[in-house]
Design an enzyme around this catalytic site. Structure first.
Site, PDB file in Angstrom:
ATOM      1  N   HIS A  96      -6.087 -32.608  17.609  1.00 45.37           N
ATOM      2  CA  HIS A  96      -4.928 -33.372  18.079  1.00 45.37           C
ATOM      3  C   HIS A  96      -3.812 -32.444  18.522  1.00 45.37           C
ATOM      4  O   HIS A  96      -2.668 -32.863  18.657  1.00 45.37           O
ATOM      5  CB  HIS A  96      -4.434 -34.304  16.967  1.00 45.37           C
ATOM      6  CG  HIS A  96      -5.446 -35.357  16.651  1.00 45.37           C
ATOM      7  ND1 HIS A  96      -5.523 -36.535  17.336  1.00 45.37           N
ATOM      8  CD2 HIS A  96      -6.468 -35.365  15.761  1.00 45.37           C
ATOM      9  CE1 HIS A  96      -6.530 -37.261  16.853  1.00 45.37           C
ATOM     10  NE2 HIS A  96      -7.125 -36.565  15.899  1.00 45.37           N
ATOM     11  N   GLY A 140      -4.991  -1.595   4.784  1.00 46.68           N
ATOM     12  CA  GLY A 140      -4.169  -2.703   4.305  1.00 46.68           C
ATOM     13  C   GLY A 140      -4.797  -4.058   4.588  1.00 46.68           C
ATOM     14  O   GLY A 140      -4.889  -4.918   3.715  1.00 46.68           O
ATOM     15  N   ARG A 141      -5.270  -4.255   5.808  1.00 46.86           N
ATOM     16  CA  ARG A 141      -5.813  -5.577   6.181  1.00 46.86           C
ATOM     17  C   ARG A 141      -7.203  -5.814   5.614  1.00 46.86           C
ATOM     18  O   ARG A 141      -7.770  -6.885   5.784  1.00 46.86           O
ATOM     19  CB  ARG A 141      -5.786  -5.735   7.700  1.00 46.86           C
ATOM     20  CG  ARG A 141      -6.465  -4.628   8.468  1.00 46.86           C
ATOM     21  CD  ARG A 141      -6.071  -4.632   9.944  1.00 46.86           C
ATOM     22  NE  ARG A 141      -6.609  -3.506  10.675  1.00 46.86           N
ATOM     23  CZ  ARG A 141      -6.002  -2.337  10.814  1.00 46.86           C
ATOM     24  NH1 ARG A 141      -4.836  -2.133  10.248  1.00 46.86           N
ATOM     25  NH2 ARG A 141      -6.571  -1.355  11.503  1.00 46.86           N
ATOM     26  N   LYS A 200       8.554  -0.613  14.064  1.00 45.52           N
ATOM     27  CA  LYS A 200       9.180  -0.267  12.785  1.00 45.52           C
ATOM     28  C   LYS A 200      10.311   0.729  13.010  1.00 45.52           C
ATOM     29  O   LYS A 200      11.389   0.612  12.433  1.00 45.52           O
ATOM     30  CB  LYS A 200       8.153   0.338  11.827  1.00 45.52           C
ATOM     31  CG  LYS A 200       7.146  -0.675  11.313  1.00 45.52           C
ATOM     32  CD  LYS A 200       6.216  -0.026  10.298  1.00 45.52           C
ATOM     33  CE  LYS A 200       5.072  -0.949   9.937  1.00 45.52           C
ATOM     34  NZ  LYS A 200       4.045  -0.307   9.134  1.00 45.52           N
ATOM     35  N   LYS A 239       0.842  -1.195   0.000  1.00 40.85           N
ATOM     36  CA  LYS A 239       0.000   0.000   0.000  1.00 40.85           C
ATOM     37  C   LYS A 239       0.882   1.252   0.000  1.00 40.85           C
ATOM     38  O   LYS A 239       0.697   2.154  -0.788  1.00 40.85           O
ATOM     39  CB  LYS A 239      -0.920  -0.020   1.218  1.00 40.85           C
ATOM     40  CG  LYS A 239      -1.808   1.178   1.328  1.00 40.85           C
ATOM     41  CD  LYS A 239      -2.834   1.046   2.435  1.00 40.85           C
ATOM     42  CE  LYS A 239      -3.547   2.374   2.628  1.00 40.85           C
ATOM     43  NZ  LYS A 239      -4.556   2.342   3.667  1.00 40.85           N
TER      44      LYS A 239
HETATM   45  O1  F6P Z   1       2.223  -4.033   9.962  1.00 40.86           O
HETATM   46  C1  F6P Z   1       1.655  -2.804   9.694  1.00 40.86           C
HETATM   47  C2  F6P Z   1       1.168  -2.667   8.291  1.00 40.86           C
HETATM   48  O2  F6P Z   1       1.057  -1.317   8.044  1.00 40.86           O
HETATM   49  C3  F6P Z   1      -0.150  -3.391   8.033  1.00 40.86           C
HETATM   50  O3  F6P Z   1      -1.233  -2.658   8.440  1.00 40.86           O
HETATM   51  C4  F6P Z   1      -0.076  -3.600   6.560  1.00 40.86           C
HETATM   52  O4  F6P Z   1      -0.992  -4.569   6.128  1.00 40.86           O
HETATM   53  C5  F6P Z   1       1.365  -4.033   6.406  1.00 40.86           C
HETATM   54  O5  F6P Z   1       2.074  -3.221   7.328  1.00 40.86           O
HETATM   55  C6  F6P Z   1       1.939  -3.899   5.023  1.00 40.86           C
HETATM   56  O6  F6P Z   1       1.893  -2.566   4.575  1.00 40.86           O
HETATM   57  P1  F6P Z   1       2.088  -2.156   3.047  1.00 40.86           P
HETATM   58  O7  F6P Z   1       0.984  -2.767   2.248  1.00 40.86           O
HETATM   59  O8  F6P Z   1       2.076  -0.663   3.026  1.00 40.86           O
HETATM   60  O9  F6P Z   1       3.425  -2.698   2.601  1.00 40.86           O
END
Ligand code: F6P
Length: 583
Positions: free
Chosen positions: A429, A311-312, A531, A251
């Site tokens: 299991h 993103g999610r 990060k 993204k």
């Molecule tokens: O881990 C944080 C995050 O920003 C997620 O929300 C996102 O899905 C992932 O990193 C990847 O981000 P990008 O698509 O910008 O590479």
């Protein structure tokens, strides 16, 4: 608190030193401290009468035995809801019809309907990032109108979908070929988090579907997520750069892991085929087309999405649609979008008592905030849904794992839940013992009526799928004392249509929980701290290896670990030449 130590390996085939860090709670309040300073503009949900009423109701429920609740047929019948081939049975929840009424009142107090409408109307409900939340627009039909900033976004969505359709057909038909004239039959999708987990889930679900198998014949789709070079090696093992297309999915186009992996595969291609081959072998999906171009990918071969797609929540954008269309063809993926849209319509229009995501969300809140069960097991009795739990882990825990309200007020209760899961019967299991006798863990049992791959052996008592489903039906009853399973069953719908509905149901369920807890389910400030610390470590490693600079600015534990790490790997040259996986 953070502490760690080393273990010297006893096994010669393993690296000489393992670094193991055990940690215990490190809530990153720093990440959102600036927001805590903001003043509340609305009441916390826990101060409302329906919340207090539910708190008082807990004692009453604790006196009730689930076995007795299960013997009340009228109650059980009222706790089954059906929509579009999906049957939700929540009768094994530790709740009565009175509980449900109280939960509906809680939803009213939280203005749930109003919040859902605001989301669909494109209002900027992700207030900390000043963004609309419009993943529903990604699966809207061409003639729908959904606005963000006063502009209908559906035409833009379809412009990208049409471009994906055309591009994927060009690749699949062989009219676009690689630098040496060979058809690009293999795809490696590079991305992490939301740019990986949703597409991986859908790919895994389609891999065994008969129609999808036919469409994917002779093709491979692989994913590269982890920055670990071992994942690089695994993702390209057996692939020929001449026949491989790399799709970089990010993204932001700034995620460190993805960008290094993308540079590594760019190197893999240009080492084999020359730098000019990159244009033929690499495309991108991003909201940041400027950085895509800077990376060296032709903007014409970039597929856009928008900042109103979290993103999610992006699997229905080019993030998922491009790699999946390359593998299965656009028409298979389009069915997926239609299924998700059907749930979107249900979510916005069905009354609370018939609304599957609302019911699931309310019951999760009941379990987490009132009965005190913070975990939830996701148990699909379908190997095709193997990657569902990992996908939902991100959607749920990154969305609702928050400690402050949307107005920046620290929450006096814990929001979010701990999601984990495995397909049945493997989970049985593995960890079911704890669910049976150790702890109360609400469970989502997900079953399907027909297998994608039916098997029946003459002379066997039941078919293989019936054997699986025998467990699906038996386990919830075995758990009935103090356990709260939900059962999904679907009829007369082709098996590959399941994942898209599940996906939209869970996305909306998570939104319901966030709307009621009063948090922002659409930001993720908590992950930013990790990060930035990684950036500090990266700089240190570079300086220590290249200029022998001492380790500075870390606590004792990290300094010790970094020192040992550098010592143990001091045979690595400070400026090594390019080395690609040898697997
Ligand atoms: O881990 C944080 C995050 O920003 C997620 O929300 C996102 O899905 C992932 O990193 C990847 O981000 P990008 O698509 O910008 O590479």
């Amino acid at each position: 608190m953070l502490f760690g130590w080393f273990l010297r390996s006893l096994y010669c085939q393993l690296p000489a030193i393992h670094l193991i860090q055990f940690f215990y709670k490190s809530l990153s309040f720093l990440g959102f401290s600036f927001r805590i300073l903001q003043m509340a503009s609305s009441t916390l949900i826990c101060d409302t009468e329906p919340w207090k009423d539910l708190k008082n109701h807990v004692q009453e429920i604790k006196k009730t035995h689930l076995r007795d609740l299960m013997s009340d047929t009228d109650r059980c019948q009222s706790m089954m809801v059906e929509f579009d081939g999906i049957l939700l049975d929540y009768s094994r929840q530790n709740a009565t019809l009175k509980t449900m009424d109280k939960l509906y009142q809680l939803a009213e107090a939280a203005q749930l309907n109003n919040k859902i409408n605001r989301m669909y109307n494109g209002e900027k409900i992700n207030s900390t990032e000043n963004r609309s939340v419009l993943h529903v627009a990604l699966r809207a039909p061409r003639d729908a109108a959904i606005n963000s900033d006063g502009k209908n976004v559906v035409p833009e969505v379809w412009k990208v979908l049409d471009k994906i359709k055309e591009f994927s057909e060009t690749i699949r038909s062989g009219s676009w070929v690689g630098a040496t004239g060979k058809v690009l039959k293999d795809v490696v999708a590079v991305g992490i988090g939301g740019s990986f987990l949703g597409p991986l889930f859908v790919h895994t679900a389609l891999q065994t579907d008969l129609e999808a198998i036919e469409c994917a014949r002779g093709r491979q789709l692989r994913f590269l997520a982890n920055v670990d070079p071992i994942d690089v090696a695994k993702s390209i093992t057996g692939l020929n750069p001449e026949t491989t297309l790399v799709v970089v999915v990010s993204k932001t186009f700034t995620t460190a892991e993805t960008m290094l992996n993308a540079r590594t595969l760019r190197e893999w291609i240009s080492t084999a085929l020359g730098p000019s081959a990159v244009a033929k072998h690499m495309v991108a999906v991003s909201t940041n087309l400027t950085l895509v171009e800077k990376f060296g990918i032709d903007p014409n071969n970039a597929f856009a999405f928008w900042d109103w797609v979290g993103g999610r929540y992006s699997v229905c954008s080019a993030v998922g649609v491009l790699p999946l269309s390359l593998q299965y063809g656009f028409s298979v993926v389009e069915k997926f979008l239609k299924g998700a849209w059907s749930i979107d319509q249900h979510f916005i229009s069905a009354p609370y008592e018939k609304n599957i995501p609302v019911l699931l969300g309310l019951l999760s809140i009941w379990n987490v905030s009132f009965l005190g069960h913070p975990a939830r097991a996701i148990l699909p009795y379908s190997q095709a849904l193997e990657k569902f739990a990992p996908h939902i882990q991100q959607v749920s825990m990154e969305s609702n794992g928050k400690g402050v309200s949307i107005d920046g007020v620290p929450l006096p209760f814990e929001a979010g839940e701990i999601d984990f899961g495995e397909p049945g019967t493997n989970g049985q299991h593995s960890f079911y013992q704890l669910i049976h006798q150790g702890r109360v863990i609400p469970c989502d049992f997900i079953g399907v009526v027909k297998s994608q791959q039916p098997v029946y052996l003459k002379g066997e008592v039941v078919s293989n799928h019936d054997e699986l489903m025998s467990n699906f039906f038996a386990q919830p009853d075995a758990l009935a004392v103090g356990k709260t399973p939900e059962q999904l069953q679907k009829e007369n719908v082709a098996p590959h249509l399941i994942p898209h509905k599940l996906l939209a149901i869970y996305e909306h369920r998570i939104a319901v929980e966030g709307f009621i807890w009063g948090i922002n389910s659409f930001d993720q400030w908590g992950v930013e701290l990790g990060k930035s610390l990684a950036t500090q470590v990266r700089k240190q490693l570079h300086a220590s290896r290249m200029k022998r600079e001492p380790i500075e600015g870390f606590n004792f534990s990290t300094t010790t670990l970094l020192t040992r790490y550098l010592e143990a790997s001091s045979d690595i040259p400070s400026d090594p030449s390019t080395l690609l996986p040898r697997i």
